[in-house]
Design a protein around this motif. Structure first.
Motif, mmCIF file in Angstrom:
data_model
loop_
_atom_site.group_PDB
_atom_site.id
_atom_site.type_symbol
_atom_site.label_atom_id
_atom_site.label_comp_id
_atom_site.label_asym_id
_atom_site.label_seq_id
_atom_site.Cartn_x
_atom_site.Cartn_y
_atom_site.Cartn_z
ATOM 1 N N ILE A 22 -7.462 0.123 12.899
ATOM 2 C CA ILE A 22 -6.854 -0.985 12.156
ATOM 3 C C ILE A 22 -5.474 -1.298 12.729
ATOM 4 O O ILE A 22 -5.125 -2.458 12.971
ATOM 5 N N LEU A 23 -4.693 -0.247 12.994
ATOM 6 C CA LEU A 23 -3.353 -0.428 13.536
ATOM 7 C C LEU A 23 -3.381 -1.027 14.941
ATOM 8 O O LEU A 23 -2.497 -1.786 15.326
ATOM 9 N N ASN A 24 -4.408 -0.687 15.695
ATOM 10 C CA ASN A 24 -4.547 -1.215 17.064
ATOM 11 C C ASN A 24 -5.055 -2.652 17.087
ATOM 12 O O ASN A 24 -5.049 -3.295 18.139
ATOM 13 N N GLY A 25 -5.511 -3.128 15.939
ATOM 14 C CA GLY A 25 -6.039 -4.488 15.891
ATOM 15 C C GLY A 25 -7.511 -4.596 16.211
ATOM 16 O O GLY A 25 -8.068 -5.692 16.262
ATOM 17 N N GLU A 26 -8.173 -3.439 16.432
ATOM 18 C CA GLU A 26 -9.617 -3.468 16.692
ATOM 19 C C GLU A 26 -10.373 -3.875 15.428
ATOM 20 O O GLU A 26 -11.413 -4.525 15.492
ATOM 21 N N LEU A 27 -9.856 -3.446 14.295
ATOM 22 C CA LEU A 27 -10.408 -3.845 13.002
ATOM 23 C C LEU A 27 -9.373 -4.731 12.323
ATOM 24 O O LEU A 27 -8.191 -4.373 12.242
ATOM 25 N N ARG A 28 -9.817 -5.893 11.841
ATOM 26 C CA ARG A 28 -8.889 -6.863 11.267
ATOM 27 C C ARG A 28 -9.202 -7.147 9.801
ATOM 28 O O ARG A 28 -10.277 -6.797 9.297
ATOM 29 N N ILE A 72 -14.386 -3.269 2.981
ATOM 30 C CA ILE A 72 -13.751 -4.339 3.751
ATOM 31 C C ILE A 72 -12.340 -3.920 4.154
ATOM 32 O O ILE A 72 -11.596 -3.346 3.350
ATOM 33 N N VAL A 73 -11.962 -4.214 5.376
ATOM 34 C CA VAL A 73 -10.584 -3.999 5.819
ATOM 35 C C VAL A 73 -9.705 -5.058 5.164
ATOM 36 O O VAL A 73 -10.050 -6.244 5.153
ATOM 37 N N ILE A 74 -8.599 -4.636 4.571
ATOM 38 C CA ILE A 74 -7.690 -5.572 3.903
ATOM 39 C C ILE A 74 -6.267 -5.375 4.401
ATOM 40 O O ILE A 74 -5.922 -4.333 4.954
ATOM 41 N N ASP A 75 -5.458 -6.389 4.173
ATOM 42 C CA ASP A 75 -4.032 -6.298 4.483
ATOM 43 C C ASP A 75 -3.314 -5.927 3.194
ATOM 44 O O ASP A 75 -2.891 -6.783 2.437
ATOM 45 N N GLY A 76 -3.236 -4.629 2.941
ATOM 46 C CA GLY A 76 -2.642 -4.168 1.694
ATOM 47 C C GLY A 76 -1.173 -3.817 1.812
ATOM 48 O O GLY A 76 -0.605 -3.204 0.911
ATOM 49 N N ALA A 77 -0.539 -4.202 2.916
ATOM 50 C CA ALA A 77 0.875 -3.825 3.116
ATOM 51 C C ALA A 77 1.758 -4.372 2.003
ATOM 52 O O ALA A 77 2.621 -3.674 1.473
ATOM 53 N N HIS A 78 1.542 -5.639 1.655
ATOM 54 C CA HIS A 78 2.371 -6.263 0.623
ATOM 55 C C HIS A 78 2.223 -5.544 -0.709
ATOM 56 O O HIS A 78 3.204 -5.194 -1.363
ATOM 57 N N THR A 79 0.955 -5.283 -1.115
ATOM 58 C CA THR A 79 0.716 -4.634 -2.397
ATOM 59 C C THR A 79 1.290 -3.230 -2.423
ATOM 60 O O THR A 79 1.906 -2.808 -3.403
ATOM 61 N N ALA A 80 1.081 -2.497 -1.332
ATOM 62 C CA ALA A 80 1.584 -1.125 -1.263
ATOM 63 C C ALA A 80 3.106 -1.087 -1.326
ATOM 64 O O ALA A 80 3.695 -0.281 -2.048
ATOM 65 N N LEU A 81 3.757 -1.980 -0.585
ATOM 66 C CA LEU A 81 5.216 -2.003 -0.572
ATOM 67 C C LEU A 81 5.758 -2.424 -1.935
ATOM 68 O O LEU A 81 6.702 -1.833 -2.455
ATOM 69 N N GLN A 82 5.155 -3.460 -2.530
ATOM 70 C CA GLN A 82 5.611 -3.931 -3.829
ATOM 71 C C GLN A 82 5.464 -2.835 -4.873
ATOM 72 O O GLN A 82 6.352 -2.618 -5.709
ATOM 73 N N SER A 83 4.326 -2.135 -4.831
ATOM 74 C CA SER A 83 4.072 -1.083 -5.810
ATOM 75 C C SER A 83 5.062 0.061 -5.665
ATOM 76 O O SER A 83 5.654 0.512 -6.645
ATOM 77 N N SER A 84 5.270 0.528 -4.428
ATOM 78 C CA SER A 84 6.145 1.676 -4.215
ATOM 79 C C SER A 84 7.604 1.336 -4.488
ATOM 80 O O SER A 84 8.309 2.071 -5.174
ATOM 81 N N LEU A 85 8.077 0.204 -3.964
ATOM 82 C CA LEU A 85 9.464 -0.184 -4.201
ATOM 83 C C LEU A 85 9.699 -0.526 -5.668
ATOM 84 O O LEU A 85 10.729 -0.182 -6.243
ATOM 85 N N GLY A 86 8.717 -1.208 -6.254
ATOM 86 C CA GLY A 86 8.858 -1.578 -7.663
ATOM 87 C C GLY A 86 8.981 -0.358 -8.549
ATOM 88 O O GLY A 86 9.793 -0.324 -9.480
ATOM 89 N N LEU A 87 8.186 0.675 -8.257
ATOM 90 C CA LEU A 87 8.243 1.904 -9.050
ATOM 91 C C LEU A 87 9.589 2.596 -8.886
ATOM 92 O O LEU A 87 10.202 3.035 -9.860
ATOM 93 N N VAL A 88 10.064 2.689 -7.648
ATOM 94 C CA VAL A 88 11.361 3.317 -7.396
ATOM 95 C C VAL A 88 12.467 2.594 -8.155
ATOM 96 O O VAL A 88 13.329 3.205 -8.787
#
Length: 232
Positions: A22-28, A72-88
């Motif tokens: 996923i990080l290499n872009g082989e899976l999008r 399914i491969v998803i772009d969860g960066a936004h959700t993960a960041l919002q969740s972690s920062l929001g909790l902190v």
């Protein structure tokens, strides 16, 4: 003394291989992974190990398992960041100085966001801003609808920078911003004053005047500061 070397768990090795693709872009984003049985055969492991690997990837916001559609491969960066920062921020709100520090962060970020947006905004973001302003005009006495549109206006500004990190950072504090906006909404004339500034910012964006956009946002945040301090 060194710690004894331990063999990594099988499911972790599976997750690491898929994550690397996923990080290499082989899976999008949107790609469907093979079925649990197919992956078990490819990795020469049990289906239980594959299932645990999928759970690990899902927790990282990299995949989503959907009934009838598979994984399914998803772009969860936004959700993960919002969740972690929001909790902190919720846990440390008092230590962080609360609303005052949030305002300071906004003054640092959003003035430059407005300036960059004036230079880079596409028709898509301009349309989103225009629509958000129209909704705010129409729902001046509906706190939830007004604030949802207010959030969309500022999100469109962040999107207009064409910088994904800026968008992720601003979206990560959207819940805190919503609470601040509710406070201002309760101040007599707060929504009306906010709209004056929104329209000035928007006018600067469509004129491609970065300095005017920066100044308009600075004035908007000054108004936010004053209304946040209003005892009413």
């Amino acid at each position: 003394m060194y710690e004894p070397i331990q063999t990594a768990k099988v499911f972790k090795q599976i997750a690491e291989q898929i994550e690397q693709r996923i990080l290499n872009g082989e899976l999008r984003n949107g790609d469907r992974l093979p079925t649990e049985l197919e992956l078990a055969k490819q990795f020469h492991v049990s289906r239980t190990a594959v299932r645990e690997a999928m759970k690990m990837l899902a927790q990282k916001g990299l995949v989503d398992t959907r009934p009838g559609r598979g994984t399914i491969v998803i772009d969860g960066a936004h959700t993960a960041l919002q969740s972690s920062l929001g909790l902190v921020m919720k846990l440390k709100w008092g230590e962080m100085g609360g609303s005052e520090n949030l305002l300071e962060v906004r003054e640092i970020l959003e003035t430059e966001i407005a300036a960059i947006a004036a230079e880079r905004a596409t028709e898509k973001e301009i349309t989103a801003m225009r629509e958000a302003i129209a909704v705010m005009d129409a729902y001046m006495h509906d706190v939830n609808t007004f604030i949802a549109a207010d959030n969309r206006f500022h999100e469109a500004l962040a999107q207009a920078t064409q910088n994904i990190l800026i968008l992720l950072l601003t979206n990560s504090i959207v819940n805190l911003l919503s609470e601040q906006r509710k406070q201002i909404f309760s101040v007599a004339g707060g929504p009306q004053r906010g709209q004056i500034h929104h329209k000035r910012i928007f006018d600067s964006i469509i004129r491609r005047d970065a300095e005017a956009a920066r100044a308009a946002m600075r004035e908007h945040l000054r108004q936010v500061r004053e209304d946040s301090a209003d005892p009413a």
